[in-house]
Design an enzyme around this catalytic site. Structure first.
Site, PDB file in Angstrom:
ATOM      1  CG  HIS A  90      -1.973  -1.025   1.189  1.00 39.58           C
ATOM      2  ND1 HIS A  90      -3.179  -0.817   0.573  1.00 39.58           N
ATOM      3  CD2 HIS A  90      -1.997  -2.303   1.640  1.00 39.58           C
ATOM      4  CE1 HIS A  90      -3.913  -1.907   0.661  1.00 39.58           C
ATOM      5  NE2 HIS A  90      -3.209  -2.831   1.312  1.00 39.58           N
ATOM      6  CB  ALA A 137      11.076 -20.537  11.676  1.00 39.44           C
ATOM      7  NE  ARG A 143      17.608  -5.388   2.649  1.00 33.10           N
ATOM      8  CZ  ARG A 143      17.769  -5.025   3.911  1.00 33.10           C
ATOM      9  NH1 ARG A 143      18.488  -5.762   4.713  1.00 33.10           N
ATOM     10  NH2 ARG A 143      17.237  -3.933   4.377  1.00 33.10           N
ATOM     11  CE  LYS A 157      20.104  -6.876   9.074  1.00 35.04           C
ATOM     12  NZ  LYS A 157      20.631  -6.138  10.170  1.00 35.04           N
TER      13      LYS A 157
END
Length: 176
Positions: A90, A137, A143, A157
């Protein structure tokens, strides 16, 4: 004018409570040969959206996969319970307008072959997860993740590469 459709390969297993929604023009959901959808999986495609799940991929219970951005999940992936794969976001920059009135962006998501997404992973719009990657998990993937990576955390990461344990240990020994 295009039509929406659902395409099922051979030996697709769809368990109780699965919901598959295709809405609008030119939308398609494709489940290739041997895909398994456990109970309570939801897959949604809106206008001009393609969701494709590759051969032999397992989707665990309670998983939600939804556009309106395109989603491609590769072959032989393991998607654990309660994973969310959301190919939209959104817009919310203008505080004088309701968020619901500001529109959305849809970049799409690509998950390569042979990936494992652990329980309760969230994959956000615009992300590519490279082939052979493992996502721990509870991670939130916001990214791109390179191929054969192991990624954990919020945000996710990369902590190491698959098959690189020996190399990492050898490099540490040289530095000591």
């Amino acid at each position: 004018i295009g039509a929406s459709k659902i395409e099922l390969g051979s030996d697709v297993h769809i368990f109780k409570g699965v919901r598959i929604d295709v809405k609008g023009e030119d939308s398609r959901i494709t489940l290739e040969k041997g895909v398994a959808l456990e109970k309570d999986v939801t897959i949604g495609a809106l206008d001009n959206t393609c969701v494709q799940i590759g051969e032999g991929t397992f989707i665990g219970p309670g998983v939600c996969i939804t556009g309106p951005g395109d989603i491609t999940i590769g072959k032989r992936c393991l998607i654990a319970a309660h994973v969310g794969i959301f190919a939209n976001n959104h817009n919310f920059a203008d505080p004088t307008k309701y968020i619901a009135d500001q529109g959305i962006s849809c970049q799409g998501i690509v998950i390569g072959d042979d990936c494992w997404l652990g329980h309760n992973v969230t994959v956000l719009d615009g992300v590519t997860i490279g082939e052979g990657s493992v996502i721990g998990a509870g991670a939130v993937v916001n990214r791109d993740i390179p191929p054969y990576s192991i990624a954990v955390g919020v945000p996710a990461k990369v902590i190491k590469k698959r098959g690189m344990k020996e190399l990492v240990l050898n490099q540490q020994n040289v530095k000591e």
